[in-house]
Design an enzyme around this catalytic site. Structure first.
Site, PDB file in Angstrom:
ATOM      1  N   MET A 116       0.847  -1.191   0.000  1.00 48.42           N
ATOM      2  CA  MET A 116       0.000   0.000   0.000  1.00 48.42           C
ATOM      3  C   MET A 116       0.881   1.238   0.000  1.00 48.42           C
ATOM      4  O   MET A 116       1.931   1.251   0.625  1.00 48.42           O
ATOM      5  CB  MET A 116      -0.907   0.035   1.233  1.00 48.42           C
ATOM      6  CG  MET A 116      -1.737   1.317   1.365  1.00 48.42           C
ATOM      7  SD  MET A 116      -2.793   1.330   2.838  1.00 48.42           S
ATOM      8  CE  MET A 116      -1.561   1.358   4.144  1.00 48.42           C
ATOM      9  N   ASN A 117       0.449   2.311  -0.705  1.00 45.01           N
ATOM     10  CA  ASN A 117       1.089   3.609  -0.508  1.00 45.01           C
ATOM     11  C   ASN A 117       0.049   4.704  -0.338  1.00 45.01           C
ATOM     12  O   ASN A 117      -0.772   4.632   0.573  1.00 45.01           O
ATOM     13  CB  ASN A 117       2.165   3.917  -1.558  1.00 45.01           C
ATOM     14  CG  ASN A 117       1.758   3.819  -2.997  1.00 45.01           C
ATOM     15  OD1 ASN A 117       1.591   2.725  -3.521  1.00 45.01           O
ATOM     16  ND2 ASN A 117       1.626   4.948  -3.679  1.00 45.01           N
ATOM     17  N   ASP A 118      -0.010   5.719  -1.187  1.00 47.95           N
ATOM     18  CA  ASP A 118      -0.729   6.957  -0.901  1.00 47.95           C
ATOM     19  C   ASP A 118      -2.195   6.757  -0.510  1.00 47.95           C
ATOM     20  O   ASP A 118      -2.912   5.971  -1.140  1.00 47.95           O
ATOM     21  CB  ASP A 118      -0.716   7.865  -2.128  1.00 47.95           C
ATOM     22  CG  ASP A 118       0.659   8.068  -2.714  1.00 47.95           C
ATOM     23  OD1 ASP A 118       1.607   7.450  -2.226  1.00 47.95           O
ATOM     24  OD2 ASP A 118       0.777   8.846  -3.674  1.00 47.95           O
ATOM     25  N   GLN A 134      -3.590   3.528  -2.655  1.00 51.48           N
ATOM     26  CA  GLN A 134      -2.809   2.884  -3.702  1.00 51.48           C
ATOM     27  C   GLN A 134      -2.451   1.474  -3.233  1.00 51.48           C
ATOM     28  O   GLN A 134      -1.841   1.298  -2.163  1.00 51.48           O
ATOM     29  CB  GLN A 134      -1.536   3.675  -3.967  1.00 51.48           C
ATOM     30  CG  GLN A 134      -1.770   5.133  -4.349  1.00 51.48           C
ATOM     31  CD  GLN A 134      -2.127   5.286  -5.813  1.00 51.48           C
ATOM     32  OE1 GLN A 134      -1.265   5.340  -6.663  1.00 51.48           O
ATOM     33  NE2 GLN A 134      -3.419   5.346  -6.086  1.00 51.48           N
ATOM     34  N   TRP A 142       5.765  -2.528  -4.650  1.00 51.22           N
ATOM     35  CA  TRP A 142       5.020  -1.602  -5.498  1.00 51.22           C
ATOM     36  C   TRP A 142       4.848  -2.160  -6.908  1.00 51.22           C
ATOM     37  O   TRP A 142       5.740  -2.770  -7.477  1.00 51.22           O
ATOM     38  CB  TRP A 142       5.751  -0.260  -5.554  1.00 51.22           C
ATOM     39  CG  TRP A 142       5.024   0.786  -6.341  1.00 51.22           C
ATOM     40  CD1 TRP A 142       4.081   1.656  -5.876  1.00 51.22           C
ATOM     41  CD2 TRP A 142       5.187   1.090  -7.732  1.00 51.22           C
ATOM     42  NE1 TRP A 142       3.635   2.470  -6.891  1.00 51.22           N
ATOM     43  CE2 TRP A 142       4.297   2.146  -8.041  1.00 51.22           C
ATOM     44  CE3 TRP A 142       5.987   0.565  -8.749  1.00 51.22           C
ATOM     45  CZ2 TRP A 142       4.207   2.701  -9.319  1.00 51.22           C
ATOM     46  CZ3 TRP A 142       5.882   1.100 -10.028  1.00 51.22           C
ATOM     47  CH2 TRP A 142       5.000   2.158 -10.292  1.00 51.22           C
ATOM     48  N   TRP A 177      -3.421   5.967 -10.296  1.00 50.72           N
ATOM     49  CA  TRP A 177      -2.619   6.665  -9.296  1.00 50.72           C
ATOM     50  C   TRP A 177      -3.455   7.618  -8.453  1.00 50.72           C
ATOM     51  O   TRP A 177      -4.668   7.582  -8.497  1.00 50.72           O
ATOM     52  CB  TRP A 177      -1.437   7.361  -9.981  1.00 50.72           C
ATOM     53  CG  TRP A 177      -0.423   6.375 -10.505  1.00 50.72           C
ATOM     54  CD1 TRP A 177      -0.394   5.030 -10.287  1.00 50.72           C
ATOM     55  CD2 TRP A 177       0.695   6.661 -11.337  1.00 50.72           C
ATOM     56  NE1 TRP A 177       0.679   4.457 -10.921  1.00 50.72           N
ATOM     57  CE2 TRP A 177       1.373   5.427 -11.578  1.00 50.72           C
ATOM     58  CE3 TRP A 177       1.212   7.819 -11.905  1.00 50.72           C
ATOM     59  CZ2 TRP A 177       2.528   5.342 -12.344  1.00 50.72           C
ATOM     60  CZ3 TRP A 177       2.367   7.733 -12.676  1.00 50.72           C
ATOM     61  CH2 TRP A 177       3.015   6.509 -12.894  1.00 50.72           C
ATOM     62  N   ARG A 241       0.477  15.234 -12.178  1.00 53.42           N
ATOM     63  CA  ARG A 241      -0.237  14.214 -11.404  1.00 53.42           C
ATOM     64  C   ARG A 241      -0.836  14.738 -10.097  1.00 53.42           C
ATOM     65  O   ARG A 241      -0.479  15.777  -9.585  1.00 53.42           O
ATOM     66  CB  ARG A 241       0.670  13.022 -11.107  1.00 53.42           C
ATOM     67  CG  ARG A 241       1.969  13.290 -10.372  1.00 53.42           C
ATOM     68  CD  ARG A 241       2.769  11.987 -10.292  1.00 53.42           C
ATOM     69  NE  ARG A 241       4.075  12.124  -9.676  1.00 53.42           N
ATOM     70  CZ  ARG A 241       5.197  12.379 -10.338  1.00 53.42           C
ATOM     71  NH1 ARG A 241       5.168  12.571 -11.648  1.00 53.42           N
ATOM     72  NH2 ARG A 241       6.357  12.458  -9.694  1.00 53.42           N
ATOM     73  N   ASP A 242      -1.773  13.930  -9.599  1.00 52.39           N
ATOM     74  CA  ASP A 242      -2.343  14.031  -8.259  1.00 52.39           C
ATOM     75  C   ASP A 242      -3.262  15.243  -8.091  1.00 52.39           C
ATOM     76  O   ASP A 242      -2.944  16.196  -7.370  1.00 52.39           O
ATOM     77  CB  ASP A 242      -1.238  14.048  -7.199  1.00 52.39           C
ATOM     78  CG  ASP A 242      -0.241  12.919  -7.371  1.00 52.39           C
ATOM     79  OD1 ASP A 242      -0.614  11.905  -7.970  1.00 52.39           O
ATOM     80  OD2 ASP A 242       0.909  13.059  -6.916  1.00 52.39           O
ATOM     81  N   GLU A 296       4.453  16.441  -5.868  1.00 51.33           N
ATOM     82  CA  GLU A 296       3.442  15.392  -5.904  1.00 51.33           C
ATOM     83  C   GLU A 296       2.385  15.670  -4.842  1.00 51.33           C
ATOM     84  O   GLU A 296       2.618  16.412  -3.887  1.00 51.33           O
ATOM     85  CB  GLU A 296       4.064  14.025  -5.614  1.00 51.33           C
ATOM     86  CG  GLU A 296       5.110  13.551  -6.588  1.00 51.33           C
ATOM     87  CD  GLU A 296       5.529  12.119  -6.290  1.00 51.33           C
ATOM     88  OE1 GLU A 296       5.249  11.266  -7.139  1.00 51.33           O
ATOM     89  OE2 GLU A 296       6.117  11.857  -5.226  1.00 51.33           O
TER      90      GLU A 296
END
Length: 629
Positions: A116-118, A134, A142, A177, A241-242, A296
């Site tokens: 898992m990330n963000d 994520q 990842w 993402w 992004r984001d 980011e």
């Protein structure tokens, strides 16, 4: 309660353990219970599944033995590094399944398995808190990024839901993402997210719930004509992004800001829209800071300078400041600044240019990245989520079958005392986990000593500590050094002093959380460093162990204070009511289960410390998979 001051250990922090001692202790056996044997069997099954799904390992050219890739994951695809390849050069520790099982947290959010990330698109809807994240459904590293989904009534006890979004179209085939949710006045929800295309171009896509009458928002629909935004002229295909949560202006147009860069200047672009399908790019950047590199996970939100509550993202006015936050790809740090938003041209200016985004304040001075806030309309508060990565090796992550977690959600407010900081504090719901409590009043800790606190196992704790300084008559008012130095072994007249968390009885493993004063001014205010030292947190060599340093304002009418949440392998430390926060990861080999202890320590030379503490043992939070009753 009175701690055992008479048996306080003298000068245990002056010298780190020798290589011989580390080697001797690392060879000690570990007793494994019947439960651990069962866990071993289950872990081997899970590990086999993970290895089957894991991307091919690279061959070592020298001996043809397969090894983990040395290139950081994610960089080639156009996102920040998602691995610690330098740990591959460290000797691999012989982790037992009991050790790895202990590392999993009891009340922090993390998936049942895998990477898992963000955090993405958090919101409160129809009685439920939603968190998207994520997620790699196939492995503990990842890759193959989808959107995991979970819901909670209190942001502590979570229910896992089916995956919300998967990479199944050309505009997100290489990854779904980060993105954000916007709750519209009519009750509809729009979700903007970054997709990585088949050509590794970052584009912005629109999704929305299939059924708004479903409080769990189980099913999501991607807009048929995605993408709705592509990189504009002058912006690189991997530098776009984001998208943030949208806010509405007086012209009834919604604004969204997206992270980017031009050369080495980090910046945030602003788009306006009425329908989230058609957009116009602003002539001005929201803000840009030279030398900060790619921005980011940009976040932009208002805070009240006088009121007690959080604010909806669209609020503006004379009693409002705006916070701009960026996650810096070059440094992997979340920076923020407080300033003024000018809605007439959609620009933002920091109050203090010397502490601009990327060169000043950090949201968290430890292991922390890709944070995201949302407005909780139920309790009128701004809530902050943040991703905490692992600092051990990928080999260990694959063996245990999971990697990364989210912080305890934190409320965010403007600091009305300093008027230069945010205050972050664990959401009040975490208090529901409190079990037995212990109180210690005015415990005197002499220079160079450690005092054990008899609270039993110290793996799941909520700690409040206040410290008073008592100058030794023979010393007078001294002057210490500046900063955290080389860690808790670095002594001066005025520090360090604080607590030792996740420590064993022999103090062969310990994590100091401490203050280090550098001076006391004529008005009795303090120049203070707040620090966490991981360097002796584990005997294992294949773990990143750092000293995290921050400066925290301490006003003349305030005592030095900290709150520390301990949850197995994560420690979240809040100084002076949350003006400064440090998150750290620890992977002990001895100080686990019933062997984990808590101590006070004072390694200053010229002061006694008088400490008062309130400590709660914390319960575990249940997390259940879908379907559920």
């Amino acid at each position: 309660m009175k701690p055992d001051v008479e048996n306080a250990t003298q000068s245990p922090l002056l010298n780190p353990p020798s290589d011989r001692e580390i080697g001797r202790r690392a060879q000690k056996g570990t007793l494994v219970s019947i439960a651990s044997i069962v866990f071993l069997i289950l872990s081997l099954v899970a590990l086999a599944l993970i290895i089957i799904n894991h991307e091919p390992l690279e061959k070592d050219q020298k001996n043809n033995v397969k090894s983990l890739p040395l290139r950081p994951r994610g960089v080639a695809e156009g996102v920040s590094a998602k691995s610690n390849p330098y740990l591959s050069n460290k000797a691999s520790y012989n982790w037992t399944n009991a050790m790895l099982s202990w590392q999993r947290t009891a009340f922090h959010f993390q998936p049942q398995t895998n990477w898992m990330n963000d955090p993405n698109g958090p919101l409160f809807y129809s009685g439920w808190y939603h968190i998207f994240y994520q997620y790699n459904p196939d492995s503990a590293v990842w890759g193959n990024i989808t959107w995991g989904h979970a819901v909670s009534r209190d942001m502590i006890h979570w229910l896992y839901l089916p995956i919300a979004l998967v990479p199944d179209t050309w505009h997100d085939i290489n990854g779904v993402w980060s993105g954000s949710a916007t709750l519209l006045p009519d009750g509809k929800i729009v979700m903007l997210y970054t997709g990585n295309t088949a050509q590794n171009v970052q584009v912005q896509n629109l999704a929305y719930p299939a059924n708004l009458s479903d409080p769990l928002l189980l099913d999501w629909v991607k807009y048929a004509d995605n993408p709705v935004l592509v990189p504009p002229p002058g912006i690189g295909p991997k530098d776009f992004r984001d998208p943030t949560t949208a806010w509405i202006g007086p012209d009834e147009k919604w604004r969204v800001t997206i992270g980017s860069k031009v050369n080495k200047t980090g910046l945030s672009l602003v788009y306006r829209t009425k329908d989230f399908i058609h957009y116009e790019l602003s002539d001005h950047y929201l803000h840009a800071v030279p030398g900060t590199g790619m921005w980011e996970c940009v976040d932009f939100f208002p805070v009240s300078v006088n009121g007690p509550n959080g604010l909806d993202s669209s609020v503006n006015g004379p009693e409002v400041k705006h916070v701009l936050k960026a996650s810096l790809d070059d440094t992997k740090v979340d920076h923020y600044a407080i300033g003024t938003y000018f809605v007439e041209n959609d620009t933002w200016v920091p109050d203090n240019p010397h502490e601009d985004v990327g060169i000043g304040l950090k949201l968290d001075y430890g292991r922390y990245y890709a944070s995201k806030t949302f407005y909780d309309q139920q309790k009128q508060r701004r809530v902050l989520w943040g991703w905490i990565n692992e600092s051990d090796s990928e080999t260990a992550d694959l063996k245990k079958g999971w990697a990364s977690l989210q912080t305890i959600p934190r409320t965010v407010l403007f600091d009305k005392k300093t008027r230069t900081n945010l205050l972050q504090w664990p959401v009040e719901e975490v208090d529901s986990l409190r079990l037995s409590n212990f109180e210690f009043e005015e415990v005197v800790v002499k220079p160079g000593s450690v005092v054990p606190l008899d609270i039993g196992p110290a793996t799941q704790l909520d700690i409040f500590a206040e410290f008073e300084i008592e100058f030794l008559a023979s010393k007078g008012i001294g002057k210490g050094n500046v900063g955290c130095g080389s860690g808790a072994v670095d002594r001066s007249a005025l520090g360090p002093f604080g607590i030792l968390a996740i420590a064993d009885d022999q103090l062969s493993e310990l994590t100091p959380i401490y203050f280090h004063l550098s001076s006391i001014t004529s008005d009795a205010s303090l120049t203070t460093s707040f620090c966490v030292d991981e360097t002796r947190s584990s005997m294992a060599p294949d773990v990143s162990k750092l000293v995290f340093e921050s400066k925290v304002p301490v006003l003349s009418d305030e005592k030095l204070s900290m709150r520390v949440l301990v949850d197995h392998s994560i420690i979240e430390s809040f100084a002076q009511g949350g003006r400064t926060v440090i998150s750290s990861r620890v992977y002990p080999t001895e100080a686990i289960y019933g062997a984990a202890r808590l101590f006070l320590f004072n390694n200053a030379t010229d002061i006694n410390i008088k400490a008062s503490l309130k400590i709660w043992q914390l319960n575990s939070a249940f997390i259940r998979p879908f379907p559920f009753d």
